[in-house]
Design a protein around this motif. Structure first.
Motif, PDB file in Angstrom:
ATOM      1  N   ARG A  89       0.552  -1.256   0.042  1.00  0.00           N
ATOM      2  CA  ARG A  89      -0.001  -0.011   0.010  1.00  0.00           C
ATOM      3  C   ARG A  89       0.989   1.313   0.051  1.00  0.00           C
ATOM      4  O   ARG A  89       0.336   2.313  -0.631  1.00  0.00           O
ATOM      5  CB  ARG A  89      -0.949   0.049   1.437  1.00  0.00           C
ATOM      6  N   SER A  93       3.081   1.248  -5.550  1.00  0.00           N
ATOM      7  CA  SER A  93       2.633   2.001  -7.031  1.00  0.00           C
ATOM      8  C   SER A  93       3.895   2.659  -7.416  1.00  0.00           C
ATOM      9  O   SER A  93       4.207   2.687  -8.669  1.00  0.00           O
ATOM     10  CB  SER A  93       1.585   3.209  -6.784  1.00  0.00           C
ATOM     11  N   TYR A  96       6.185  -0.558  -9.058  1.00  0.00           N
ATOM     12  CA  TYR A  96       5.588  -1.043 -10.285  1.00  0.00           C
ATOM     13  C   TYR A  96       5.483   0.025 -11.350  1.00  0.00           C
ATOM     14  O   TYR A  96       5.905  -0.293 -12.619  1.00  0.00           O
ATOM     15  CB  TYR A  96       4.307  -1.418 -10.097  1.00  0.00           C
ATOM     16  N   LYS A 129       3.552 -13.124  -4.858  1.00  0.00           N
ATOM     17  CA  LYS A 129       2.335 -13.307  -5.805  1.00  0.00           C
ATOM     18  C   LYS A 129       2.517 -14.812  -6.126  1.00  0.00           C
ATOM     19  O   LYS A 129       1.255 -15.221  -6.115  1.00  0.00           O
ATOM     20  CB  LYS A 129       2.491 -12.367  -7.077  1.00  0.00           C
ATOM     21  N   GLU A 148      -6.471 -10.577   0.233  1.00  0.00           N
ATOM     22  CA  GLU A 148      -6.471  -9.181   0.467  1.00  0.00           C
ATOM     23  C   GLU A 148      -5.150  -8.514  -0.092  1.00  0.00           C
ATOM     24  O   GLU A 148      -4.964  -7.471  -0.863  1.00  0.00           O
ATOM     25  CB  GLU A 148      -6.402  -8.588   1.843  1.00  0.00           C
ATOM     26  N   ASN A 150      -3.232  -9.969  -2.552  1.00  0.00           N
ATOM     27  CA  ASN A 150      -3.627 -10.346  -4.068  1.00  0.00           C
ATOM     28  C   ASN A 150      -4.111  -9.147  -4.518  1.00  0.00           C
ATOM     29  O   ASN A 150      -3.736  -8.838  -5.821  1.00  0.00           O
ATOM     30  CB  ASN A 150      -3.993 -11.600  -4.175  1.00  0.00           C
ATOM     31  N   LEU A 151      -5.343  -8.667  -3.905  1.00  0.00           N
ATOM     32  CA  LEU A 151      -5.948  -7.646  -4.430  1.00  0.00           C
ATOM     33  C   LEU A 151      -5.399  -6.072  -4.357  1.00  0.00           C
ATOM     34  O   LEU A 151      -5.336  -5.560  -5.457  1.00  0.00           O
ATOM     35  CB  LEU A 151      -7.326  -7.472  -3.609  1.00  0.00           C
ATOM     36  N   ALA A 152      -4.581  -6.093  -3.287  1.00  0.00           N
ATOM     37  CA  ALA A 152      -3.794  -4.973  -3.273  1.00  0.00           C
ATOM     38  C   ALA A 152      -2.576  -4.810  -4.313  1.00  0.00           C
ATOM     39  O   ALA A 152      -2.235  -3.638  -5.012  1.00  0.00           O
ATOM     40  CB  ALA A 152      -3.275  -4.924  -1.912  1.00  0.00           C
ATOM     41  N   GLN A 154      -2.770  -6.421  -7.311  1.00  0.00           N
ATOM     42  CA  GLN A 154      -3.543  -6.232  -8.567  1.00  0.00           C
ATOM     43  C   GLN A 154      -3.670  -4.508  -8.840  1.00  0.00           C
ATOM     44  O   GLN A 154      -3.535  -4.484  -9.991  1.00  0.00           O
ATOM     45  CB  GLN A 154      -4.604  -7.077  -8.721  1.00  0.00           C
ATOM     46  N   GLU A 155      -4.212  -4.111  -7.793  1.00  0.00           N
ATOM     47  CA  GLU A 155      -4.340  -2.611  -7.761  1.00  0.00           C
ATOM     48  C   GLU A 155      -3.246  -1.705  -7.973  1.00  0.00           C
ATOM     49  O   GLU A 155      -3.225  -0.697  -9.030  1.00  0.00           O
ATOM     50  CB  GLU A 155      -5.046  -2.192  -6.604  1.00  0.00           C
ATOM     51  N   VAL A 156      -2.006  -2.040  -7.717  1.00  0.00           N
ATOM     52  CA  VAL A 156      -1.084  -1.179  -8.177  1.00  0.00           C
ATOM     53  C   VAL A 156      -0.070  -1.758  -9.165  1.00  0.00           C
ATOM     54  O   VAL A 156       0.694  -0.992 -10.001  1.00  0.00           O
ATOM     55  CB  VAL A 156       0.061  -1.277  -6.812  1.00  0.00           C
ATOM     56  N   HIS A 157      -0.402  -2.996  -9.778  1.00  0.00           N
ATOM     57  CA  HIS A 157       0.155  -3.559 -11.002  1.00  0.00           C
ATOM     58  C   HIS A 157      -0.266  -2.766 -11.943  1.00  0.00           C
ATOM     59  O   HIS A 157      -1.242  -2.831 -12.582  1.00  0.00           O
ATOM     60  CB  HIS A 157       0.137  -4.910 -10.952  1.00  0.00           C
TER      61      HIS A 157
END
Length: 157
Positions: A89, A93, A96, A129, A148, A150-152, A154-157
């Protein structure tokens, strides 16, 4: 009894690094110690002081967290997943976007060092991952934390 004595010795060594505010030194010492219980304890403390964690410290911390994921113990995996989620978090970002950005023209030593740190972190996050599907199938709180994370990711990738 020997285990308790070793743990006390390990924690006193770490305390010396901590007093000097040498987080990287403490993490390096922990890597050499290879004691998941002590590592989980220290990570739990670090999780409360995430403001002292830098991208440079992440390069040392991420491999240790990956190792904790592979330990097989719920407590170790839970501590690792919680810290990984915090790191993703905060730094995800940046990591990536840095590794996917086009190369800059000219010489910028600071930018090159940052990119190198981001590459190291990216490689570790890719290892994480690959661990997540197995953890997700385990069920319980570890599975929930793995989902949770994994979702985080995916959001930054």
């Amino acid at each position: 009894m020997v285990v308790c004595e070793n743990r006390v010795r390990l924690e006193s060594i770490l305390h010396k690094y901590w007093e000097r505010r040498d987080v990287k030194g403490a993490l390096s010492a922990m890597e050499k110690m290879a004691d998941h219980a002590v590592l989980a304890d220290v990570i739990s403390l670090l999780a409360e002081k995430t403001d002292i964690i830098t991208l440079d410290i992440c390069t040392c911390l991420l491999p240790l967290l990956t190792g904790l994921l592979e330990s097989g113990m719920d407590r170790h995996q839970g501590v690792s997943l919680a810290m990984l989620l915090k790191l993703v978090r905060v730094f995800g970002s940046v990591i990536y976007s840095s590794v996917t950005a086009p190369s800059s023209v000219g010489v910028d030593i600071e930018a090159e060092e940052r990119l190198e740190r981001c590459n190291i972190c990216f490689i570790e996050l890719e290892k994480v991952k690959r661990c997540l599907p197995v953890l997700t199938r385990r069920g319980g709180s570890v599975a929930k934390s793995a989902q949770e994370l994994n979702l985080a990711l995916q959001e930054v990738h």
